[in-house]
Design a protein around this motif. Structure first.
Motif, PDB file in Angstrom:
ATOM      1  N   SER A 161      -5.857  -8.716   7.315  1.00  0.00           N
ATOM      2  CA  SER A 161      -4.567  -8.083   7.600  1.00  0.00           C
ATOM      3  C   SER A 161      -3.586  -9.061   8.231  1.00  0.00           C
ATOM      4  O   SER A 161      -2.383  -9.039   7.931  1.00  0.00           O
ATOM      5  N   TYR A 378       2.996  -3.696   0.638  1.00  0.00           N
ATOM      6  CA  TYR A 378       2.066  -3.618   1.771  1.00  0.00           C
ATOM      7  C   TYR A 378       1.196  -2.367   1.670  1.00  0.00           C
ATOM      8  O   TYR A 378      -0.006  -2.406   1.959  1.00  0.00           O
ATOM      9  N   GLN A 382      -3.681  -1.612   0.685  1.00  0.00           N
ATOM     10  CA  GLN A 382      -4.742  -0.739   1.185  1.00  0.00           C
ATOM     11  C   GLN A 382      -5.600  -0.174   0.053  1.00  0.00           C
ATOM     12  O   GLN A 382      -6.637   0.436   0.293  1.00  0.00           O
TER      13      GLN A 382
END
Length: 477
Positions: A161, A378, A382
């Motif tokens: 991250s 972004y 995930q």
């Protein structure tokens, strides 16, 4: 080894023969003003030295594809060499040269706008949405990929991250700043890393005790562990994309179409970078075939490591180049995707600016367009990386097919030899339609139904295009 060396030679010869032929088919005009001068704004439209334009274009298109794709393609065996060579010369170089030059001829327009000129407003609207989605996929893939590699090199001390956020900051700056301020200054450095990576591996392959499999009839079989699940056609032709033909390249070419000084530079900038990328893909495919012993061992090792091409690339560089050379080569692996990810977002900004007719001279306007792209990217980090990569691979080749049909329409409208793009357009349409029918992320049909379905779709697309192009619907521009 002989087949590998001959493959490199054929690629180089193809550039100096078929590349010249494509240039003659188009018919360049050395006196025509390029968009770099005609629309100069020193933000996106700015004349740059040809060597720098070449380097930027090469690094734009040479992301993870010719590395990860070549490693995955090597699992099929030496047939990968054949596709890289033939694909690069007759499909990839054709696709890249004409898509780049069409942008030059149309004031540096984005590929979706060029498609609309020759295939109509309906297709233009579809391609606008499709291209934006593809570029966000590319940016996300080339955000997560290098972040994972860097995290592995730093013993996972910072976490993926952290590196994702750091790369994202760089992407944001490179998207907003004038092209010669950040991209123009960093790319030569990244280019050195890429050259060290490729040349280093090539030298080791030449002098080391490695036995690269030859292109023989016996070796042109499907060497993957499950040939029925991963048939050479169409899976190989989607797996190795950037090293043979890639629709993503057409989204990058307008960036350099806005920086070219003369139409005569088009062959080296567009065809030349594609052929160079083909050489890089050949080197990585060969390295993957021999680093783990042979193709069978490669398949077994990859299966044991969840088919992680990033892991394999790291193992190849460290084992074949040693610790020092391996670190330099890994820097090349990191630079490659980053220098495609930043321009993917920049291309997306330009497409949106073209759509909304928004001037890009002010930072605030660039900021408003760019911010939502990074928020979406972004969020996509995930999602499972493998899922994004698979959908990117298919959509990438689908875009290449549409661009080839666009090129064919252009050549027909100008009364030029359109077979140079028609044949690869039909072939890639068959690849993409069959793949989506056969792939797990598609319809998962049995192979025989997928082949017949792909043939039917390709026939319909070809017939529809013929009606459009030869029945008066295509307007000469």
């Amino acid at each position: 080894m002989i087949s590998f060396l001959l493959s490199i030679v054929v690629l180089v010869v193809g550039y100096f023969t078929y590349g010249v032929f494509l240039e003659k088919v188009l018919g360049i005009d050395r006196q025509r003003k390029t968009p770099a001068y005609e629309l100069r704004d020193d933000i996106d439209f700015t004349p740059l030295p040809t060597w720098k334009v070449f380097m930027i274009q090469f690094l734009n298109i040479a992301g993870l594809g010719p590395i990860f794709g070549a490693i995955a393609g090597a699992m099929f065996g030496p047939s990968a060499f054949l596709w890289i060579v033939l694909g690069s010369i007759f499909a990839g170089a054709t696709h890249d040269y004409f898509s780049g030059m069409l942008s030059v001829r149309h004031n540096g327009l984005s590929i979706s706008e060029v498609v609309g000129i020759y295939l109509g407003p309906g297709v233009k609207q579809l391609m606008r949405a499709f291209t934006i989605v593809l570029l966000i996929f590319v940016g996300t893939v080339f955000l997560v990929g290098p972040a994972k590699i860097i995290d592995g090199l730093t013993s996972e001390s910072m976490g993926v991250s952290f590196w994702v956020m750091l790369i994202l900051v760089y992407y944001f700056l490179s998207t907003l700043l004038p092209i010669d301020k950040l991209i123009g200054k960093l790319y030569p450095i990244f280019g050195v890393a890429m050259l060290i990576m490729a040349v280093g591996l090539l030298v080791v392959l030449m002098v080391g005790d490695y036995h690269i499999p030859e292109l023989t009839g016996a070796n042109l079989t499907n060497m993957t562990l499950n040939p029925e699940e991963t048939p050479i056609f169409p899976v190989l032709f989607v797996t190795i994309a950037c090293g043979a033909i890639s629709g993503f390249h057409a989204t990058q070419s307008p960036l350099m179409a806005r920086c070219m000084r003369n139409e005569a530079n088009g062959r080296s900038i567009f065809s030349g970078t594609m052929i160079t990328e083909g050489v890089v893909a050949l080197i990585w495919a060969a390295a993957a075939m021999v680093c783990f012993g042979n193709v069978t061992n490669l398949n077994e090792t990859m299966a044991a490591n969840n088919n992680n091409a990033a892991w394999a690339a790291n193992e190849i560089t460290l084992s074949m180049l040693g610790s020092v050379g391996g670190v330099l080569a890994v820097l090349g692996i990191i630079a490659a995707p980053i220098t495609s990810g930043d321009t993917a977002f920049r291309s997306c900004r330009l497409i949106l600016a073209d759509i909304f007719k928004m001037d890009q001279k002010k930072y605030v306007k660039r900021f408003y367009i760019s911010l939502p792209l990074f928020v979406i990217a972004y969020a996509l980090t995930q999602v499972d990386f493998g899922i994004i990569w698979r959908y990117f691979a298919w959509s990438n080749q689908t875009l290449a097919s549409v661009v080839l049909w666009t090129i064919t329409a252009f050549l027909i409208s100008k009364g030029k030899f359109y077979m140079v793009s028609l044949v690869p357009a039909i072939f890639m349409t068959m690849v993409c339609s069959t793949y989506i029918l056969i792939a797990p992320e598609g319809f998962s049909l049995p192979n025989i139904y997928a082949y017949w379905g792909g043939a039917l779709i390709t026939s319909c697309v070809t017939a529809l295009f013929s009606w459009y192009a030869f029945k008066g619907k295509l307007q000469v521009t």
